[in-house]
Design a protein around this motif. Structure first.
Motif, PDB file in Angstrom:
ATOM      1  N   LYS A  59       0.831  -1.202   0.000  1.00  7.72           N
ATOM      2  CA  LYS A  59       0.000   0.000   0.000  1.00  7.72           C
ATOM      3  C   LYS A  59       0.867   1.254   0.000  1.00  7.72           C
ATOM      4  O   LYS A  59       0.622   2.195  -0.759  1.00  7.72           O
ATOM      5  CB  LYS A  59      -0.918   0.018   1.222  1.00  7.72           C
ATOM      6  CG  LYS A  59      -1.703   1.324   1.370  1.00  7.72           C
ATOM      7  CD  LYS A  59      -2.561   1.334   2.603  1.00  7.72           C
ATOM      8  CE  LYS A  59      -3.283   2.670   2.743  1.00  7.72           C
ATOM      9  NZ  LYS A  59      -4.145   3.002   1.597  1.00  7.72           N
ATOM     10  N   HIS A  60       1.899   1.270   0.841  1.00  6.15           N
ATOM     11  CA  HIS A  60       2.699   2.482   0.997  1.00  6.15           C
ATOM     12  C   HIS A  60       3.625   2.751  -0.187  1.00  6.15           C
ATOM     13  O   HIS A  60       4.027   3.896  -0.397  1.00  6.15           O
ATOM     14  CB  HIS A  60       3.494   2.417   2.307  1.00  6.15           C
ATOM     15  CG  HIS A  60       2.684   2.805   3.502  1.00  6.15           C
ATOM     16  ND1 HIS A  60       2.667   4.074   4.018  1.00  6.15           N
ATOM     17  CD2 HIS A  60       1.829   2.076   4.277  1.00  6.15           C
ATOM     18  CE1 HIS A  60       1.858   4.126   5.067  1.00  6.15           C
ATOM     19  NE2 HIS A  60       1.331   2.918   5.245  1.00  6.15           N
ATOM     20  N   ILE A  61       3.983   1.730  -0.963  1.00  2.00           N
ATOM     21  CA  ILE A  61       4.826   1.985  -2.137  1.00  2.00           C
ATOM     22  C   ILE A  61       3.999   2.179  -3.397  1.00  2.00           C
ATOM     23  O   ILE A  61       4.553   2.436  -4.472  1.00  2.00           O
ATOM     24  CB  ILE A  61       5.854   0.852  -2.363  1.00  2.00           C
ATOM     25  CG1 ILE A  61       5.168  -0.459  -2.757  1.00  2.00           C
ATOM     26  CG2 ILE A  61       6.738   0.671  -1.135  1.00  2.00           C
ATOM     27  CD1 ILE A  61       6.145  -1.559  -3.155  1.00  2.00           C
ATOM     28  N   SER A  62       2.679   2.093  -3.280  1.00  2.26           N
ATOM     29  CA  SER A  62       1.806   2.263  -4.437  1.00  2.26           C
ATOM     30  C   SER A  62       1.847   3.696  -4.949  1.00  2.26           C
ATOM     31  O   SER A  62       1.606   4.636  -4.184  1.00  2.26           O
ATOM     32  CB  SER A  62       0.367   1.904  -4.064  1.00  2.26           C
ATOM     33  OG  SER A  62      -0.531   2.324  -5.074  1.00  2.26           O
ATOM     34  N   PRO A  63       2.135   3.915  -6.225  1.00  2.00           N
ATOM     35  CA  PRO A  63       2.166   5.277  -6.771  1.00  2.00           C
ATOM     36  C   PRO A  63       0.809   5.973  -6.681  1.00  2.00           C
ATOM     37  O   PRO A  63       0.739   7.208  -6.682  1.00  2.00           O
ATOM     38  CB  PRO A  63       2.566   5.063  -8.241  1.00  2.00           C
ATOM     39  CG  PRO A  63       3.206   3.714  -8.279  1.00  2.00           C
ATOM     40  CD  PRO A  63       2.507   2.903  -7.229  1.00  2.00           C
ATOM     41  N   ASP A  64      -0.269   5.215  -6.612  1.00  2.00           N
ATOM     42  CA  ASP A  64      -1.608   5.805  -6.614  1.00  2.00           C
ATOM     43  C   ASP A  64      -2.030   6.309  -5.235  1.00  2.00           C
ATOM     44  O   ASP A  64      -2.519   7.429  -5.115  1.00  2.00           O
ATOM     45  CB  ASP A  64      -2.640   4.779  -7.114  1.00  2.00           C
ATOM     46  CG  ASP A  64      -2.385   4.372  -8.553  1.00  2.00           C
ATOM     47  OD1 ASP A  64      -1.957   5.242  -9.340  1.00  2.00           O
ATOM     48  OD2 ASP A  64      -2.606   3.188  -8.880  1.00  2.00           O
ATOM     49  N   ASP A  65      -1.869   5.498  -4.202  1.00  2.00           N
ATOM     50  CA  ASP A  65      -2.370   5.899  -2.882  1.00  2.00           C
ATOM     51  C   ASP A  65      -1.363   5.675  -1.766  1.00  2.00           C
ATOM     52  O   ASP A  65      -1.734   5.626  -0.589  1.00  2.00           O
ATOM     53  CB  ASP A  65      -3.682   5.174  -2.562  1.00  2.00           C
ATOM     54  CG  ASP A  65      -3.554   3.657  -2.642  1.00  2.00           C
ATOM     55  OD1 ASP A  65      -2.415   3.156  -2.717  1.00  2.00           O
ATOM     56  OD2 ASP A  65      -4.594   2.972  -2.632  1.00  2.00           O
ATOM     57  N   GLY A  66      -0.097   5.546  -2.100  1.00  3.02           N
ATOM     58  CA  GLY A  66       0.932   5.315  -1.092  1.00  3.02           C
ATOM     59  C   GLY A  66       1.397   6.574  -0.396  1.00  3.02           C
ATOM     60  O   GLY A  66       0.783   7.636  -0.505  1.00  3.02           O
ATOM     61  N   SER A  67       2.512   6.474   0.340  1.00  2.09           N
ATOM     62  CA  SER A  67       3.104   7.609   1.047  1.00  2.09           C
ATOM     63  C   SER A  67       4.391   8.021   0.336  1.00  2.09           C
ATOM     64  O   SER A  67       5.121   7.183  -0.183  1.00  2.09           O
ATOM     65  CB  SER A  67       3.397   7.234   2.510  1.00  2.09           C
ATOM     66  OG  SER A  67       4.189   6.063   2.594  1.00  2.09           O
ATOM     67  N   GLU A  68       4.657   9.323   0.323  1.00  5.97           N
ATOM     68  CA  GLU A  68       5.744   9.867  -0.494  1.00  5.97           C
ATOM     69  C   GLU A  68       7.107   9.256  -0.158  1.00  5.97           C
ATOM     70  O   GLU A  68       7.901   8.963  -1.047  1.00  5.97           O
ATOM     71  CB  GLU A  68       5.811  11.393  -0.337  1.00  5.97           C
ATOM     72  CG  GLU A  68       4.610  12.128  -0.904  1.00  5.97           C
ATOM     73  CD  GLU A  68       4.418  11.849  -2.387  1.00  5.97           C
ATOM     74  OE1 GLU A  68       5.431  11.790  -3.133  1.00  5.97           O
ATOM     75  OE2 GLU A  68       3.256  11.677  -2.805  1.00  5.97           O
ATOM     76  N   PHE A  69       7.389   9.068   1.129  1.00  6.07           N
ATOM     77  CA  PHE A  69       8.703   8.534   1.503  1.00  6.07           C
ATOM     78  C   PHE A  69       8.911   7.152   0.907  1.00  6.07           C
ATOM     79  O   PHE A  69       9.960   6.860   0.312  1.00  6.07           O
ATOM     80  CB  PHE A  69       8.853   8.479   3.025  1.00  6.07           C
ATOM     81  CG  PHE A  69      10.168   7.882   3.462  1.00  6.07           C
ATOM     82  CD1 PHE A  69      11.309   8.667   3.553  1.00  6.07           C
ATOM     83  CD2 PHE A  69      10.278   6.525   3.752  1.00  6.07           C
ATOM     84  CE1 PHE A  69      12.530   8.119   3.933  1.00  6.07           C
ATOM     85  CE2 PHE A  69      11.493   5.962   4.130  1.00  6.07           C
ATOM     86  CZ  PHE A  69      12.622   6.772   4.218  1.00  6.07           C
ATOM     87  N   TRP A  70       7.920   6.278   1.062  1.00  3.20           N
ATOM     88  CA  TRP A  70       8.089   4.896   0.617  1.00  3.20           C
ATOM     89  C   TRP A  70       7.938   4.757  -0.905  1.00  3.20           C
ATOM     90  O   TRP A  70       8.554   3.862  -1.504  1.00  3.20           O
ATOM     91  CB  TRP A  70       7.110   3.983   1.355  1.00  3.20           C
ATOM     92  CG  TRP A  70       7.442   3.884   2.814  1.00  3.20           C
ATOM     93  CD1 TRP A  70       6.714   4.356   3.863  1.00  3.20           C
ATOM     94  CD2 TRP A  70       8.621   3.287   3.380  1.00  3.20           C
ATOM     95  NE1 TRP A  70       7.357   4.104   5.046  1.00  3.20           N
ATOM     96  CE2 TRP A  70       8.527   3.445   4.792  1.00  3.20           C
ATOM     97  CE3 TRP A  70       9.741   2.645   2.848  1.00  3.20           C
ATOM     98  CZ2 TRP A  70       9.516   2.972   5.662  1.00  3.20           C
ATOM     99  CZ3 TRP A  70      10.724   2.179   3.727  1.00  3.20           C
ATOM    100  CH2 TRP A  70      10.604   2.344   5.105  1.00  3.20           C
ATOM    101  N   ILE A  71       7.183   5.648  -1.519  1.00  3.61           N
ATOM    102  CA  ILE A  71       7.117   5.655  -2.989  1.00  3.61           C
ATOM    103  C   ILE A  71       8.496   5.991  -3.549  1.00  3.61           C
ATOM    104  O   ILE A  71       9.001   5.327  -4.470  1.00  3.61           O
ATOM    105  CB  ILE A  71       6.069   6.674  -3.482  1.00  3.61           C
ATOM    106  CG1 ILE A  71       4.657   6.203  -3.133  1.00  3.61           C
ATOM    107  CG2 ILE A  71       6.194   6.878  -4.996  1.00  3.61           C
ATOM    108  CD1 ILE A  71       3.581   7.233  -3.412  1.00  3.61           C
ATOM    109  N   GLU A  72       9.132   7.018  -2.973  1.00  4.20           N
ATOM    110  CA  GLU A  72      10.465   7.412  -3.421  1.00  4.20           C
ATOM    111  C   GLU A  72      11.489   6.317  -3.126  1.00  4.20           C
ATOM    112  O   GLU A  72      12.376   6.044  -3.950  1.00  4.20           O
ATOM    113  CB  GLU A  72      10.872   8.719  -2.736  1.00  4.20           C
ATOM    114  CG  GLU A  72      12.296   9.180  -3.040  1.00  4.20           C
ATOM    115  CD  GLU A  72      12.580   9.336  -4.519  1.00  4.20           C
ATOM    116  OE1 GLU A  72      13.739   9.070  -4.940  1.00  4.20           O
ATOM    117  OE2 GLU A  72      11.649   9.710  -5.273  1.00  4.20           O
ATOM    118  N   ARG A  73      11.384   5.676  -1.978  1.00  4.32           N
ATOM    119  CA  ARG A  73      12.297   4.583  -1.648  1.00  4.32           C
ATOM    120  C   ARG A  73      12.152   3.439  -2.661  1.00  4.32           C
ATOM    121  O   ARG A  73      13.146   2.879  -3.136  1.00  4.32           O
ATOM    122  CB  ARG A  73      12.009   4.086  -0.230  1.00  4.32           C
ATOM    123  CG  ARG A  73      12.818   2.857   0.214  1.00  4.32           C
ATOM    124  CD  ARG A  73      14.322   3.126   0.262  1.00  4.32           C
ATOM    125  NE  ARG A  73      14.698   4.193   1.146  1.00  4.32           N
ATOM    126  CZ  ARG A  73      14.839   4.093   2.471  1.00  4.32           C
ATOM    127  NH1 ARG A  73      14.623   2.922   3.064  1.00  4.32           N
ATOM    128  NH2 ARG A  73      15.198   5.141   3.185  1.00  4.32           N
TER     129      ARG A  73
END
Length: 368
Positions: A59-73
């Motif tokens: 969920k947190h790495i999802s580009p659609d509804d994730g969180s910015e830190f973990w998307i970038e990671r």
């Protein structure tokens, strides 16, 4: 009446699906429902935790509804959802993702900018601030489910020390931070049929303030506390050893249970307090708190205190080379729809689950 954590979870998880908006995702709801299998022994906590953490990470790495830190990671490391699905253990997930950056949480609005998923509203969450013991003050937010599970974790330890009948219809004085901590204890009071009393104060950066500032913040709260204690009918109170020693002994001896938190609590301190204030049966229960992970209940076992966290939202893991009874550095995994954190924390001993916390690994005698 004794209660184990699996039974407590089994009687509560289903009611949260309809009230916690962070659980709205279909797959999260479906996975959360497997807690029923954990409570009746058909599924182990180890298997559920791995399944749950995988889902929260995706969920947190999802580009659609994730969180910015973990998307970038995920982008910087080339992490795909299938990499998480293929992981065989929590250790492997930790190796794939790496640790969170607590510094981001110390920035103004840091949680909302870096760690809050895009599809979750801050208005549905409860704030939690650090006091500054381990660096710059930090802020996170929690949904209602981790707070309820933390209350259930505490409930198991409380009923192991004090009968339900001694607490019901009495007051629960909650001295501590506002926001998540207070809501957690309101849930606990409701479960125990107690009267919840909010005695909150701002703890953000409290450890870094002068004695005069601390007194200005805490003084009025201690005055109110004394007034409630003078009235009587207090079944439970939260606090620190310093709070206990600052109040008249006759007040403390009229409380059935005091939940204690704070750096430096050990088995010797608990025994000393019970020897000094327990003439009328006052019990002391240690808590191991963290600004980001929820409270873990403590049990005195000989010269140690063993803490058991509220699975699956707060997990303390150790390197695979560390066995039960061995010491090493723990790693905190906060796995919530609204918050994903992975970070090295205190040193301590890895503890095997017991009859009250079946399948829940514990942490004994944590130290920084």
């Amino acid at each position: 009446m004794r209660l184990d954590y699996n039974i407590a979870v089994g009687t509560s998880w289903s009611g949260l699906i309809d009230i916690d908006k962070t659980l709205n995702d279909t797959e999260i709801r479906r996975t959360f429902a497997h807690l029923g299998d954990v409570s009746n022994g058909r599924l182990s906590w180890d298997k559920f935790n791995l399944m749950w953490v995988k889902l929260i990470v995706k969920k947190h790495i999802s580009p659609d509804d994730g969180s910015e830190f973990w998307i970038e990671r995920a982008n910087s490391r080339g992490i795909k959802k299938r990499d998480i699905d293929d992981a065989k253990s929590l250790d492997e997930i930790v190796q794939i993702l790496g640790d969170a950056d607590y510094g981001k949480l110390a920035e103004e609005g840091g949680y909302e900018r870096f760690y809050k998923p895009r599809d979750i509203s801050i208005s549905d969450l409860y704030r939690s601030d650090s006091s500054g013991t381990t660096g710059a003050p930090k802020t996170v937010y929690h949904g209602i489910s981790p707070l309820v599970f933390s209350a259930l974790d505490e409930l198991v330890g409380i009923l192991d020390r004090v009968p339900y009948e001694r607490l019901t219809n009495k007051k629960l004085l909650c001295l501590g931070p506002g926001g998540a901590y207070q809501r957690e204890h309101k849930e606990l009071a409701d479960i125990l049929d107690m009267e919840y009393v909010d005695l909150s104060f701002s703890t953000k950066g409290l450890k870094n303030k002068s004695n005069e500032e601390v007194e200005r913040i805490i003084g009025p709260v201690m005055k109110k506390t004394s007034e409630y204690l003078a009235e009587g009918n207090v079944g439970m109170m939260t606090g620190t050893p310093q709070v206990v020693y600052s109040l008249p002994k006759k007040f403390i001896e009229n409380i059935d249970l005091i939940k204690l938190s704070g750096v430096g609590i050990n088995a010797g301190e608990i025994k000393k307090l019970e020897d000094e204030f327990g003439r009328k049966g006052t019990k002391f229960l240690p808590m191991y708190g963290h600004f980001a992970g929820k409270s873990s209940i403590g049990k005195v076992n000989g010269d140690s205190i063993e803490y058991f966290p509220p699975y699956p939202f707060t997990i303390y893991s150790f390197d695979e080379a560390i066995g039960y009874g061995q010491s090493g550095r723990s790693r905190l995994i906060v796995a919530q729809p609204e918050l994903l954190l992975i970070h090295p924390e205190d040193y301590g001993k890895k503890v095997k689950s017991d009859e009250l916390f079946k399948g829940v690994d514990g942490l004994a005698d944590p130290s920084r």
